[in-house]
Motif scaffolding. Structure first.
Motif, short mmCIF file in Angstrom:
data_model
loop_
_atom_site.label_atom_id
_atom_site.label_comp_id
_atom_site.label_asym_id
_atom_site.label_seq_id
_atom_site.Cartn_x
_atom_site.Cartn_y
_atom_site.Cartn_z
N THR A 76 0.92 -1.15 0.03
CA THR A 76 -0.18 -0.20 -0.06
C THR A 76 0.81 1.31 -0.05
O THR A 76 1.77 1.52 0.94
N THR A 77 0.65 2.01 -1.15
CA THR A 77 1.64 3.16 -1.15
C THR A 77 0.87 4.49 -1.76
O THR A 77 -0.31 4.24 -2.41
N SER A 93 4.93 4.41 2.31
CA SER A 93 4.48 3.31 2.81
C SER A 93 4.83 2.74 4.40
O SER A 93 5.54 3.32 4.82
N ILE A 94 3.75 2.33 5.09
CA ILE A 94 4.01 1.82 6.38
C ILE A 94 3.38 0.46 6.77
O ILE A 94 2.35 0.19 6.21
N GLU A 95 4.16 -0.18 7.67
CA GLU A 95 3.62 -1.10 8.49
C GLU A 95 3.79 -1.40 9.89
O GLU A 95 5.18 -0.81 10.17
N THR A 101 8.26 -0.91 13.53
CA THR A 101 7.74 -0.12 12.67
C THR A 101 8.52 -0.03 11.30
O THR A 101 9.67 0.12 11.45
N ASP A 215 -6.65 -0.48 2.78
CA ASP A 215 -7.04 0.28 4.08
C ASP A 215 -6.29 1.61 3.97
O ASP A 215 -5.10 1.91 4.82
N LYS A 219 -3.67 3.23 7.33
CA LYS A 219 -2.11 3.50 6.94
C LYS A 219 -1.84 5.00 7.34
O LYS A 219 -0.96 5.35 7.85
N CYS A 220 -2.66 5.86 6.88
CA CYS A 220 -2.63 7.42 7.12
C CYS A 220 -2.70 7.49 8.68
O CYS A 220 -1.85 8.46 9.17
N LEU A 222 -1.57 5.51 11.05
CA LEU A 222 -0.31 4.97 11.21
C LEU A 222 0.90 5.94 10.99
O LEU A 222 1.52 6.08 12.14
#
Length: 434
Positions: A76-77, A93-95, A101, A215, A219-220, A222
């Motif tokens: 997700t980007t 992108s983030i997880e 993190t 999602d 993500k935003c 996060l």
């Protein structure tokens, strides 16, 4: 309020209207300034031809690159830019994982198209940077390149240079840094106002996405939590924050780009021991800092904390508490005593305003020579023999660009135009009979 902070509020407004005579005055003033500061407004035909050629058969070239790159198209980007942006050169992108993190910052892989043997590289070296005037831009690279293959537009495959950072969830320090070539596919192009609204109204993501399974709102949220913590950590560590009331969307991009730039610079210096185009910002003398703090203390309704030994932290705290009407005065008092930052092949001396021991630029290769050169060094470990001269040249060109912008802003004020309104909303020339 800064131009960037105002940009979101300007999205619902139309362009600033002027008549043809005033438009000619503005054009003449720009030509005068471009001649004064030796800023080329047009590209040589050979550069334009080369750029056009590199935008052909984009998809087949990307497919040929897949075997040699990390395929991140399922990650997700998204991009976040001003509403009037023509190119989208960075995405995130983030997880969130159990013990870390992971933050990815994807930068358009400009050096895949612009390399030391190309006409565009030589032209970029001469220009040094993109020049941004209110309502008018002089590009470092041909827009036809920047707005096509080097723009991370949504729902299309693009070549990128990715900085993958694994962060300790408590300290936010780097557990590992990996920098590599990739293929990405952005899920959404957000304006700053849309990103801000998404944080307030997660359901608004449905209007922004092609794939409903993404999602984006989550993500935003996060990345905002991460950016907020990074921001507060920087302030506590002594990083100067002159715009304390920046909105969340701008804070996210600022903190993610700072984290990526810092990661790349540490990789270049500590892991590889390479010279690069580092960003060095000397500190003011104690007397200069005292002068600034006294000027701030003398402002009506403002009190500088005497409890802080670090003047940067004292200024941060003062800006947090100061009346809105005094923010500009405080910012000017600080900037007046700040030495000019410059590019240097030797990073030591650090970046005083950011309070970073080592720092450099990587996230904007479309508009800054330093980032373009650093991309090449990261990819090849090949340091240009003329690096010290390039650093001096880039510093001088940046100074010219800033002075040109200041003089153009002054001129806009003189002819009755608000530079911030022009910058955020653009200009439309209307017929006198309308």
């Amino acid at each position: 309020m800064s131009d960037q902070a105002q940009a979101g509020t300007a999205e619902g407004q139309g362009p600033v209207e002027i008549d043809a005579e005033l438009a000619r005055h503005l054009s003449n003033k720009r030509e005068e300034l471009f001649e004064k500061f030796d800023i080329p407004d047009e590209f040589p035909q050979s550069v334009l031809d080369e750029a056009a050629e590199r935008t052909e058969d984009v998809q087949s070239e990307i497919e040929d690159e897949l075997d040699e790159r990390e395929d991140l198209r399922e990650l997700t980007t998204w991009t976040t830019d001003p509403i009037d942006a023509q190119d989208f050169d960075d995405a995130i992108s983030i997880e969130e994982r159990d013990d870390e993190t992971v933050l990815w910052v994807h930068i358009a892989d400009v050096t895949h198209y612009v390399h030391p043997d190309s006409e565009m590289w030589a032209e970029a070296l001469d220009r040094g940077n993109t020049v941004y005037l209110p309502g008018y831009t002089v590009h470092m690279l041909p827009p036809v390149l920047a707005e096509t293959v080097c723009s991370l537009v949504p729902h299309e495959d693009r070549l990128a240079h990715t900085v993958e950072m694994h962060l300790d969830p408590e300290t936010l320090s780097y557990e590992s840094i990996d920098i590599y070539k990739s293929v990405v596919r952005s899920d959404a192009r957000l304006t700053y106002a849309e990103a801000e609204r998404l944080l307030d109204e997660p359901g608004s993501a449905d209007d922004l996405l092609e794939d409903e399974t993404v999602d984006l709102a989550g993500k935003c949220e996060l990345v905002w939590d991460l950016a907020d913590r990074l921001h507060e950590q920087r302030k506590a560590d002594g990083s100067l924050v002159l715009n304390p009331r920046r909105d969340r969307a701008h804070t996210i991009i600022e903190e993610c780009m700072l984290k990526a730039n810092k990661a790349v610079t540490h990789e270049l210096q500590w892991s590889r021991g390479l010279e690069a185009m580092y960003r060095v910002h000397p500190q003011p003398t104690p007397d200069q800092w005292n002068e600034a703090l006294q000027e701030i203390q003398d402002l009506d309704g403002v009190s500088v904390s005497a409890a802080q030994d670090d003047p940067r932290i004292a200024v941060n705290e003062t800006l947090e508490e100061a009346p809105e009407r005094q923010l500009g005065q405080i910012q000017r008092a600080v900037m007046k005593v700040m030495p000019r930052a410059k590019y240097m092949a030797d990073p030591f001396g650090g970046h005083h305003a950011l309070n970073f021991e080592i720092y450099g630029h990587f996230t904007s290769p479309i508009r800054r020579l330093s980032d373009l050169v650093n991309h090449w060094i990261v990819y090849t470990d090949d340091v240009p023999a003329s690096l010290a001269d390039l650093c001096n040249h880039a510093s001088e060109r940046q100074q010219d660009a800033e002075q040109c912008e200041r003089e153009y802003r002054t001129f806009l004020n003189e002819v009755g135009l608000d530079p911030s309104a022009v910058n955020n909303r653009g200009i439309e020339v209307v017929d006198d009979e309308d």
